[in-house]
Motif scaffolding. Structure first.
Motif, mmCIF file in Angstrom:
data_model
loop_
_atom_site.group_PDB
_atom_site.id
_atom_site.type_symbol
_atom_site.label_atom_id
_atom_site.label_comp_id
_atom_site.label_asym_id
_atom_site.label_seq_id
_atom_site.Cartn_x
_atom_site.Cartn_y
_atom_site.Cartn_z
ATOM 1 N N TRP A 1 -17.611 -35.341 -15.014
ATOM 2 C CA TRP A 1 -18.241 -34.024 -14.959
ATOM 3 C C TRP A 1 -18.303 -33.392 -16.352
ATOM 4 O O TRP A 1 -19.353 -32.928 -16.781
ATOM 5 C CB TRP A 1 -17.495 -33.104 -13.981
ATOM 6 C CG TRP A 1 -18.227 -31.821 -13.765
ATOM 7 C CD1 TRP A 1 -19.296 -31.617 -12.945
ATOM 8 C CD2 TRP A 1 -17.979 -30.570 -14.432
ATOM 9 N NE1 TRP A 1 -19.727 -30.319 -13.046
ATOM 10 C CE2 TRP A 1 -18.936 -29.647 -13.955
ATOM 11 C CE3 TRP A 1 -17.039 -30.140 -15.382
ATOM 12 C CZ2 TRP A 1 -18.989 -28.332 -14.379
ATOM 13 C CZ3 TRP A 1 -17.100 -28.819 -15.818
ATOM 14 C CH2 TRP A 1 -18.051 -27.931 -15.314
ATOM 15 N N ASP B 1 -22.151 -34.613 -16.305
ATOM 16 C CA ASP B 1 -22.809 -33.681 -15.378
ATOM 17 C C ASP B 1 -22.948 -32.274 -15.950
ATOM 18 O O ASP B 1 -24.024 -31.689 -15.914
ATOM 19 C CB ASP B 1 -22.048 -33.624 -14.051
ATOM 20 C CG ASP B 1 -21.906 -34.996 -13.420
ATOM 21 O OD1 ASP B 1 -22.593 -35.253 -12.415
ATOM 22 O OD2 ASP B 1 -21.134 -35.818 -13.949
ATOM 23 N N PRO C 1 -27.084 -35.608 -15.253
ATOM 24 C CA PRO C 1 -26.630 -36.020 -13.922
ATOM 25 C C PRO C 1 -26.716 -37.535 -13.756
ATOM 26 O O PRO C 1 -27.317 -38.211 -14.585
ATOM 27 C CB PRO C 1 -27.608 -35.309 -12.984
ATOM 28 C CG PRO C 1 -28.822 -35.063 -13.810
ATOM 29 C CD PRO C 1 -28.344 -34.874 -15.211
ATOM 30 N N ARG D 1 -27.813 -40.888 -19.484
ATOM 31 C CA ARG D 1 -26.411 -41.067 -19.062
ATOM 32 C C ARG D 1 -26.127 -42.550 -19.091
ATOM 33 O O ARG D 1 -26.489 -43.283 -18.170
ATOM 34 C CB ARG D 1 -26.234 -40.514 -17.658
ATOM 35 C CG ARG D 1 -24.862 -40.808 -17.062
ATOM 36 C CD ARG D 1 -24.594 -39.798 -15.999
ATOM 37 N NE ARG D 1 -23.480 -40.121 -15.152
ATOM 38 C CZ ARG D 1 -22.850 -39.215 -14.409
ATOM 39 N NH1 ARG D 1 -23.251 -37.972 -14.426
ATOM 40 N NH2 ARG D 1 -21.853 -39.563 -13.645
#
Lengths: 780, 338
Positions: B136, B140, B145, B151
């Motif tokens: 997170w 995130d 995300p 990512r």
């Protein structure tokens, strides 16, 4: 991605100099990493035709070709390739030609046979990566013509496309950007597909992963090699030519950004269904490998089996081959997240998945299908079905985005005219939706083109403004602010002071890796291992600094160092939670002086007391107590006051093989950082002189300094100010198992000058105590 | 008419001045000031003088005695200092000074200290965060995300329990904002990790300084001002700084920073040194959600963030060709930066 400047030029007028295009793009955030000029190195290379060939009399692997160079007389060329037949047209490098790989062609004699030039492969001419055989030119090529007629000079731009700009992953896409940045008009745009659409023949079960799928049947195609122009075009940007159908599919992807796929229609069994894969469903892909799929992989399937991993790669069994007659051309829209997961999980990134996971333009799906169909008809002579079968729905257009001009100015930091802002956004294909209310609110609302799904918020539009306006036109401003010091500030300052002090004490600072290699687990049996290490050199997080220090020692001994005195302050990771502790590690080995010097010719070795002295620079109220540590031959616990803060000692020779003893210590630095920082307070400088008295004594060897000190200091003589050990020796003259020590005691009263009698009285008490308690033999 | 005393003085001074050595000087002293020296004998004769003459001759005699004494002392001092110098002149001043062992600070530490010092002058405080992070904080909350193309789990080291080694120090942005409301003005030096093969320019562990300034009306112009100042302080006033639009998920607009300076090797080339941008509103929203309040209301607050690669900056500044030298800690390398 590689872009051909010639190809870009088909869509928009470009600045003459490729450097200028590169600069323009780079300044707008589309970084051009490399510019490569092609075609300039094919002087003195002409089109020739092989008229006959025969085995070389003296070499099995060579052939002797008779070649027509258009001059009327035939040339004899010795050649090592085997991929040609008589009648093929091949580029011929004449004597004097300089090839891309630097070779200069001369008339030579190869194993007794004269060779008047060289037949070339694509890589030798800088025309692609193919080095496997001669470059076979198209049959229409004119014999004797310079090769540059067939391969006009080109410039290849290698451009870094950021992940948010999938719309730039095609020649058309990049020209659209160039047009917006230069204000030039596009010369042509891909036409709307005018084919009849039929919603049948296809089903999509995985509607989330594949919202839209289209297939068009094209019958009676002639699969074969691509024409020269097509090959040259895709090869110029690094795609290998396979056959005309596959090449066209790749060409359309490079031109418009939409991947398509052609199936051998006769090998499909029943209608297409796009569905999720079954658990462990096996799939033989075009790369010849079998993949084991999972239910989060979306597959294109016929009624019997998967025939393609949707948006990633087609299947081997249904691929187009030379015997293919009828094809089914797929053009679809796949959910970016799904494609990304699949390509990643299968470790199968492809040119198609690269584009789908960044999001293709929904409006380009059918246009691309149409463009490929037209090309197939032209090149491979197929008959396309009048209808295109489709299923599902293309994603709707992105939502409108509002922009407040005031916010734009606020974020950029300067005032930009509204008209300028509007013109920039319009240039990028956005359309303002008129609204009186909005205008009163000093803002505007923008319709986002289908290919710019990255534009979702006002800040995204502001970025477009900055890109086009030019970041260098925004002047920097000085905006400082008072900021109180944080806990991290204090910790940093203390750590910095330690570094300075240890360096001043003669220790070099090192910084070793926090990731430990597999083989070095001394002191680190309890290290946290990584789940996915990349190499054996970095497999676990260090729980101790000493491992790294020993590595440094090893390296420097091998490099010939005679003194290694080092320290490191850094994070360690303590099992099981991985708690991060800041540790100080010290290692000493070798000579006390790094080089012999003329002031103190006698050199000595570093020892435990050098270690203790170094620690004393940073640890208040330092003391060593006997410790237990299996890797240490002489283990000590390190204390600050009454708190144990670490360990150290002399390393066991079995643990580390160095010439001479190695001393190490490791302390938990955080324990010392907690102490609240308070300013030192002044105390008055002594006005009255102190008096010193020395005590020399002989005691049994086993009595430690600490015990003697205790005996001197407890109970405390009020006049005694300080005690220093100034001499220590043992030897035959004082007898076996005995040692001689000498201390200097300082007496002082802060309010007056002491008399000799007072000092003597106090001193006598201490002497008596030593004699009585320790059996010390006092020397006068 | 010259008084005989004056004549005597001139003779004495002349003799003192021309005394070739200490012995000659002593002879002169005895001759004039000795018990039976000429000046002493004048003192004897004072008694015989008349009332009128006595004070005049007395005054003169005093002056003469003082002058001769002073001359003798000064000449003697000359001889002494001459002798002292002659003795010391035999010392070989080219011998090396007494050596002291002074350790070297690691070049990365020096780079960090220089950078921190500059940012502190600009009013930044330090912030800190752990190397072991959760997804997170690392992805995130930074608008990356799952399934986001930026990512890259392939490049991330994971622990068996699912946590990871931070791939950038940007995690400290999130931790700092979780801990305190705006305004925020911090830098966070620290290590970051990427699953890269070790080569001359890549290392699985590398070092960064993260920066974050959140306040009212923080703009691209403020970001430019701050980092232009930093780069010029670091690389010299003649340094050119260029900001090129780029893409990072957690900033919008995003800018990459390049520098060019004749003082650096490779002179006329632009060198990429940092990433930066205006904090993406989605980052504020993620922080608000974690805080359970609206402290970072994107309508009220804006911010800039940046990340500087310390290894890279040190390589540029110190002209170090290979990143692996930093972790090898060869003393012959470290000592160059003492």
């Amino acid at each position: 991605m590689k872009f051909s400047v010639n190809w870009l030029h088909e869509f928009v007028d470009l600045p003459k100099n490729p450097e200028e295009i590169a600069k323009l793009l780079t300044r707008a955030g589309v970084e051009t990493e490399n510019i490569e000029t092609r075609g300039a190195k094919i002087d003195k290379v002409i089109v020739s035709q092989i008229t006959a060939s025969s085995r070389h009399p003296n070499a099995d692997r060579l052939t002797v070709c008779e070649v027509d160079d258009g001059s009327g007389t035939k040339r004899q060329i010795v050649c090592g390739a085997t991929n040609y037949k008589a009648g093929d047209k091949i580029p011929l490098a004449l004597p004097g030609a300089k090839l891309d790989n630097g070779i200069e062609i001369r008339k030579t004699n190869l194993r007794g046979v004269e060779s008047e030039g060289m037949l070339c492969s694509p890589i030798e001419l800088g025309l692609g990566e193919d080095a496997s055989g001669l470059l076979i030119l198209s049959a229409e090529a004119k014999i004797g013509a310079p090769l540059s007629d067939l391969f006009p000079g080109d410039t290849i731009l290698d451009v870094e496309i950021t992940p948010n700009r999938g719309d730039l992953l095609s020649h058309f896409g990049l020209t659209r950007e160039i047009a917006a940045l230069t204000g030039k008009k596009l010369k042509s745009t891909p036409r709307e597909a005018k084919t009849d659409i039929k919603k049948s023949g296809l089903t999509i079960s995985a509607t989330r992963e594949c919202p839209f799928f289209s297939a068009r049947k094209i019958e009676n195609v002639n699969v074969g090699p691509s024409p020269q122009w097509l090959r040259a075009k895709i090869e110029s940007v690094g795609i290998r030519s396979i056959n005309n159908i596959v090449d066209i599919s790749n060409f359309v992807m490079l031109e418009l950004g939409q991947p398509t796929h052609a199936f051998d229609a006769d090998k499909l069994k029943g209608g297409i269904n796009v569905r999720l894969a079954r658990q462990d469903e096996e799939f033989l892909a075009l790369d010849g490998k079998t993949y084991s799929l999972a239910p989060d992989n979306c597959v294109v399937a016929d009624q019997e089996r998967a025939v393609g991993i949707g948006g990633v790669m087609g299947g081997e069994e249904t691929g187009v081959t030379n015997s293919t007659k009828n094809i089914l051309l797929e053009a679809a829209y796949f959910l970016p997240a799904s494609i990304r997961r699949t390509a990643r999980n299968l470790n199968l990134p492809t040119d198609a998945s690269y584009r789908f996971e960044r999001g293709v333009d929904p409006e380009m799906v059918l246009r691309a299908s149409q463009r490929a169909t037209e090309l197939i008809r032209e090149i491979a002579g197929g008959t396309p079905a009048t209808e295109i079968n489709v299923a599902g729905k293309l994603p709707t257009n992105p939502a409108d985005v509002s922009l407040s001009y005031e916010k734009c100015d606020r974020v950029v930091g300067i005032s930009i005219k509204r008209r300028t802002v509007d013109e920039i956004l319009e240039g990028f294909g956005l359309k303002q939706t008129k609204s009186e209310r909005m205008r009163k609110n000093e803002s505007s609302k923008w319709k986002i083109p289908s290919y710019r799904r990255d534009l979702q918020r006002d800040v995204d539009l502001i970025e477009e403004v900055v890109r086009a306006y030019g970041a260098d036109k925004i002047p920097g401003t000085d905006r400082s602010r008072f900021t109180p010091a944080s806990i991290a500030d204090h910790a940093h300052d203390l750590e910095s002071a330690w570094r300075q002090r240890l360096a001043a004490a003669g220790l070099d600072e090192v910084r070793t890796s926090k990731l430990l290699p597999r083989e070095r687990f001394a002191f680190s049996k309890s290290a946290i291992e990584l789940r996915n290490p990349l190499s054996e050199d970095h497999v676990a997080l260090r729980p101790s600094i000493l491992v790294g220090l020993l590595g440094v020692l090893d390296r420097n001994i091998r490099a010939g160092a005679e003194r290694v005195a080092i320290f490191e302050i850094g994070r360690t990771f303590i099992r099981p939670s991985g708690k991060e502790e800041r540790h100080l590690g010290i290692l000493l080995w070798g000579n006390a002086a790094s080089a012999p010097n003329w002031r103190s010719p006698q050199s000595r070795s570093l020892d435990l007391f050098d270690l203790k002295g170094a620690l004393k620079c940073v640890v208040p109220n330092l003391s060593f107590r006997p410790g237990k540590f299996p890797d240490l031959a002489l283990p000590v616990d390190v204390f600050s006051g009454d708190q144990m803060i670490g360990f150290g000692g002399q390393l066991s020779a079995a643990k580390f093989n160095a010439p001479g003893p190695v001393f190490v210590a490791e302390a938990h630095a955080d324990l010392l950082l907690i102490a609240e920082e308070t300013a030192t307070k002044f105390h008055e400088i002594e006005k009255f002189p102190g008096a010193t008295r020395d005590i020399a004594m002989i005691v049994p060897e086993e009595i430690p300094h600490e015990t003697i000190l205790h005996s001197i200091e407890e109970p405390r003589e009020p006049l005694l100010e300080s005690v220093e050990l100034f001499d220590l020796f043992s030897g035959r003259e004082i007898g076996a198992a005995r040692k001689s020590l000498a201390y200097r005691l300082t007496y002082r009263d802060r309010s007056r000058t002491l008399t000799s009698e007072e000092v003597n009285a106090a001193h006598a008490k201490i002497r008596e105590r030593l004699r009585r308690d320790l059996g010390a033999e006092l020397r006068e | 008419m010259t008084h005989p005393l004056e004549q005597l003085r001139d003779d004495a001074l002349c003799e003192i001045e021309s005394a070739p050595d200490e012995q000659a000087l002593e002879t002169a002293r005895v001759k004039y000031l000795g018990k039976s020296g000429s000046i002493s004998s004048w003192s004897e004769q004072m008694r015989t003088l008349g009332k009128d003459e006595k004070p005049i001759v007395g005054k003169l005699l005093n002056e003469v005695r003082n002058a001769v004494t002073a001359a003798l002392e000064s000449r003697a001092a000359n001889f002494r200092s001459q002798m002292e110098s002659e003795g010391l002149a035999r010392i070989d001043i080219s011998l090396p000074g007494t050596p002291h062992e002074i350790g070297a600070l690691h070049p990365l530490t020096q780079m960090w200290e220089r950078s921190i010092e500059i940012f502190r002058r600009m009013g930044f405080a330090l912030a800190d965060g752990p190397d072991i992070e959760d997804e997170w904080h690392c992805f995130d909350a930074l608008n990356t995300p799952p399934e986001h193309p930026a990512r890259n789990e392939q490049d991330t080291f994971y622990l068996p329990d699912g946590r990871l080694l931070r791939t950038h120090t940007s995690t400290v942005q999130i931790r700092t904002m979780q801990a305190a409301p705006p305004p925020i003005r911090v830098i966070a030096p620290g290590a970051a990790y990427r699953r890269d093969e070790l080569d001359a320019t890549h290392s699985p562990q590398f070092h960064q300084i993260e920066g974050l300034y959140v306040d009212e009306n923080v703009s691209v112009a403020d970001l430019k001002g701050a980092l232009e100042f930093f780069m010029r302080e670091l690389f010299g006033t003649g340094t050119e700084v260029q900001f090129r639009p780029h893409y990072f998920p957690f900033t919008e607009p995003s800018l990459e920073i390049y520098v060019k300076s004749k003082a650096l090797k490779g002179g006329e080339r632009w060198i990429e040194v940092a990433g930066s941008g205006i904090v993406h509103p989605a980052v504020f929203e993620a922080v608000n959600k974690a805080r359970g309040d609206d402290a970072y209301d994107p309508k009220k607050w804006t911010g800039y963030a940046f990340g500087l690669g310390m290894d890279r900056l040190a390589m540029i500044l110190f002209d170090i060709p290979d990143i692996r030298l930093f972790a090898q800690n060869d003393l012959r390398f470290l000592r160059q930066f003492a």
